[in-house]
Design an enzyme around this catalytic site. Structure first.
Site, PDB file in Angstrom:
ATOM      1  N   ASP A 300      18.933  -1.114  14.090  1.00 64.00           N
ATOM      2  CA  ASP A 300      18.091  -1.672  15.149  1.00 64.00           C
ATOM      3  C   ASP A 300      17.143  -0.577  15.672  1.00 64.00           C
ATOM      4  O   ASP A 300      17.540   0.252  16.486  1.00 64.00           O
ATOM      5  CB  ASP A 300      19.019  -2.199  16.257  1.00 64.00           C
ATOM      6  CG  ASP A 300      18.273  -2.822  17.414  1.00 64.00           C
ATOM      7  OD1 ASP A 300      17.060  -2.596  17.549  1.00 64.00           O
ATOM      8  OD2 ASP A 300      18.931  -3.524  18.191  1.00 64.00           O
ATOM      9  N   HIS A 397      -4.551  12.919   6.054  1.00 62.21           N
ATOM     10  CA  HIS A 397      -4.450  11.551   6.532  1.00 62.21           C
ATOM     11  C   HIS A 397      -5.496  10.653   5.886  1.00 62.21           C
ATOM     12  O   HIS A 397      -5.190   9.580   5.391  1.00 62.21           O
ATOM     13  CB  HIS A 397      -4.718  11.559   8.042  1.00 62.21           C
ATOM     14  CG  HIS A 397      -3.665  10.861   8.808  1.00 62.21           C
ATOM     15  ND1 HIS A 397      -2.566  11.521   9.302  1.00 62.21           N
ATOM     16  CD2 HIS A 397      -3.535   9.579   9.166  1.00 62.21           C
ATOM     17  CE1 HIS A 397      -1.804  10.668   9.941  1.00 62.21           C
ATOM     18  NE2 HIS A 397      -2.368   9.471   9.875  1.00 62.21           N
TER      19      HIS A 397
HETATM   20  C1  MEV Z   1       0.706  10.136  13.480  1.00 65.02           C
HETATM   21  O1  MEV Z   1       1.371   8.942  13.131  1.00 65.02           O
HETATM   22  C2  MEV Z   1       1.685  11.152  14.000  1.00 65.02           C
HETATM   23  C3  MEV Z   1       1.087  12.445  14.542  1.00 65.02           C
HETATM   24  O2  MEV Z   1       0.094  12.136  15.519  1.00 65.02           O
HETATM   25  C4  MEV Z   1       2.211  13.238  15.132  1.00 65.02           C
HETATM   26  C5  MEV Z   1       1.772  14.460  15.895  1.00 65.02           C
HETATM   27  O3  MEV Z   1       0.668  14.520  16.415  1.00 65.02           O
HETATM   28  O4  MEV Z   1       2.630  15.385  15.996  1.00 65.02           O
HETATM   29  C6  MEV Z   1       0.390  13.206  13.431  1.00 65.02           C
END
Ligand code: MEV
Length: 448
Positions: A300, A397
């Protein structure tokens, strides 16, 4: 306005699945046949599997897929794991795999379960003499235990069950408010049903017992039970995961020294320890790893999320769940996190993919799963902070995101290949990708 234009319906839950879908597609969709096709496309072709999913919840019309990915090379207490992750966000599995590989070469992750106690409460109102209530609690406590004996027998035979029942006076917070505050050991089960069944029996025993407790006045005999429910705040169901290595071993690149990297990394963690805006995002990154494994193993995730964030704010300010330091030339990075998880009961025997995920993890006990999940969170945070403090997050990303954008723009396989190559040396953005696709399609192609 749309709200007023939609129709309400009574008896919806009693309709057949086909009739439910008919009503949905004809009531809400301009192209009802297209909506029906999408709904039906996501049905499982195996009728048995579909029925299983239909019956998990009410009013099922179709299935909602999320990808199940795997992150290999996790060395945890000298044992190798490939961790299953269910998540929609690109980069998360790649980041976990990268962090796992990095630490594989540096001794891996060390973990320890610190405690496994879960809590449930019966909340009630009593406006009488507190001394009499205490006397009543002393009198009724053995009966609270004996009345739940049939519920607790199996759990107790395996070494778990009710650990303690306390009467808590909460009248400073709210007039007349008391609790039975109960601690439980639920072994390999998450234990929600077990705990709630015990609590509901406690409430009944408490209420009935009060009616005949001779020290109580007629008014005092009317203990008012408000509710009986487990708590998802589990600060005593705690696991620790850690990585460490010599500072000079901390970098793989010539761009930054181990010392400089450790310094920046520790700065980043300490900002998340003092600044809630950053702490929330920092912890969100940790939850990218945690939720993905919690979901894959049929646990969960809402319970875990609620408990984890409450824990992060336990000192009155929301803080980082991870910590880092350098001591005697050794870099240490660790997490302590509350995780109430189960590897039996719930979806674990029902959902074929949950069974698969648990087998992939060598059929872990709940304690082992706590450690694996904590590691996934720590690894995720390591990967995020490493990118953030060196290259920045967008490089990796957007590379991962490129495929999503190309899919959104309807690129075919050839176009995807060409543009993936092109964007190795160009900055990815939604507009840059659609422009490049447009150029590619309109003749001159893309270059440079
Ligand atoms: C994105 O999903 C998560 C981050 O923003 C975490 C962080 O900033 O430490 C990259």
């Amino acid at each position: 306005m749309a709200l007023f234009m939609s129709k309400s319906i009574s008896g919806f839950s009693k309709l057949s699945k086909a009739k439910k879908i008919d009503w949905i597609v004809t009531t809400y969709f301009s192209n009802s046949e297209e909506a029906r096709t999408i709904i039906e496309q996501y049905w499982n072709t195996d009728a048995k599997i579909q029925q299983l999913h239909d019956e998990f919840i009410e009013n099922t019309i179709t299935n909602y897929y999320l990808p199940l990915g795997v992150a290999p090379n996790f060395l945890i207490n000298d044992k190798l794991y490939t961790i299953p992750m269910v998540i929609e966000e690109s980069s998360v599995v790649a980041a976990a795999s990268k962090a796992a590989k990095f630490w594989l070469d540096r001794g891996g992750f060390k973990t320890k379960v610190l405690s496994t106690t879960k809590i449930g409460q019966v909340h009630f109102i009593y406006h009488g003499d507190v001394h009499k209530l205490r006397a009543f609690f002393k009198h009724i406590k053995p009966q609270l235990l004996s009345d739940t004996a049939s519920i607790t027998k199996n759990m107790a035979d395996r070494g778990g069950g009710i650990l303690d029942i306390e009467l808590r006076d909460k009248t400073k917070d709210k007039k007349g408010y008391y609790q039975l505050h109960v601690s439980f050991e639920t072994l390999n089960a998450m234990g929600a049903n077990f705990i709630n069944s015990c609590l509901e029996q406690f409430a009944k025993t408490l209420k009935d017992g009060a009616k005949s407790f001779e020290l109580f006045s007629d008014e005092e005999k009317k203990i008012d039970i408000v509710m009986s429910i487990l708590s998802n705040y589990v600060p005593d169901c705690l696991v620790r995961a850690e990585v460490s290595c010599k500072v000079e071993d901390l970098t793989e690149s010539d761009l930054i020294s181990g010392e400089a990297f450790a310094y920046k990394f520790i700065q980043a963690v300490s900002i998340a320890e003092v600044e809630p805006y950053r702490a929330v995002t920092h912890n969100k990154g940790i939850m990218n790893g945690i939720d993905a494994v919690v979901l894959a193993t049929g646990n969960d995730f809402r319970a875990v999320e609620a408990g984890v964030h409450a824990y992060a704010a336990r000192h009155g300010r929301y803080r980082s769940l991870t910590h880092a330091k350098v001591e005697d030339g050794i870099f240490h990075f660790w997490i302590e996190i509350p995780l109430a998880l189960g590897t039996v009961g719930g979806l674990t025997k029902l959902h074929p993919l949950v069974k698969l995920a648990l087998e992939l993890l060598h059929h872990p006990s709940a304690k082992e799963l706590m450690q694996i999940v904590a590691v996934a969170g720590l690894a995720q945070n390591f990967a995020a902070l490493r990118s953030l403090t060196t290259t920045g997050i967008q490089k990796g990303h957007m590379k991962m995101h490129l495929l999503n954008i190309l899919n959104q723009c309807g690129a075919n396989e050839m176009e995807k290949q060409t543009l993936t190559e092109y964007f190795k040396s160009h900055t990815v953005s939604h507009s840059a990708v659609s422009e490049a696709l447009h150029h590619l399609r309109s003749g001159p192609g893309v270059s440079g």
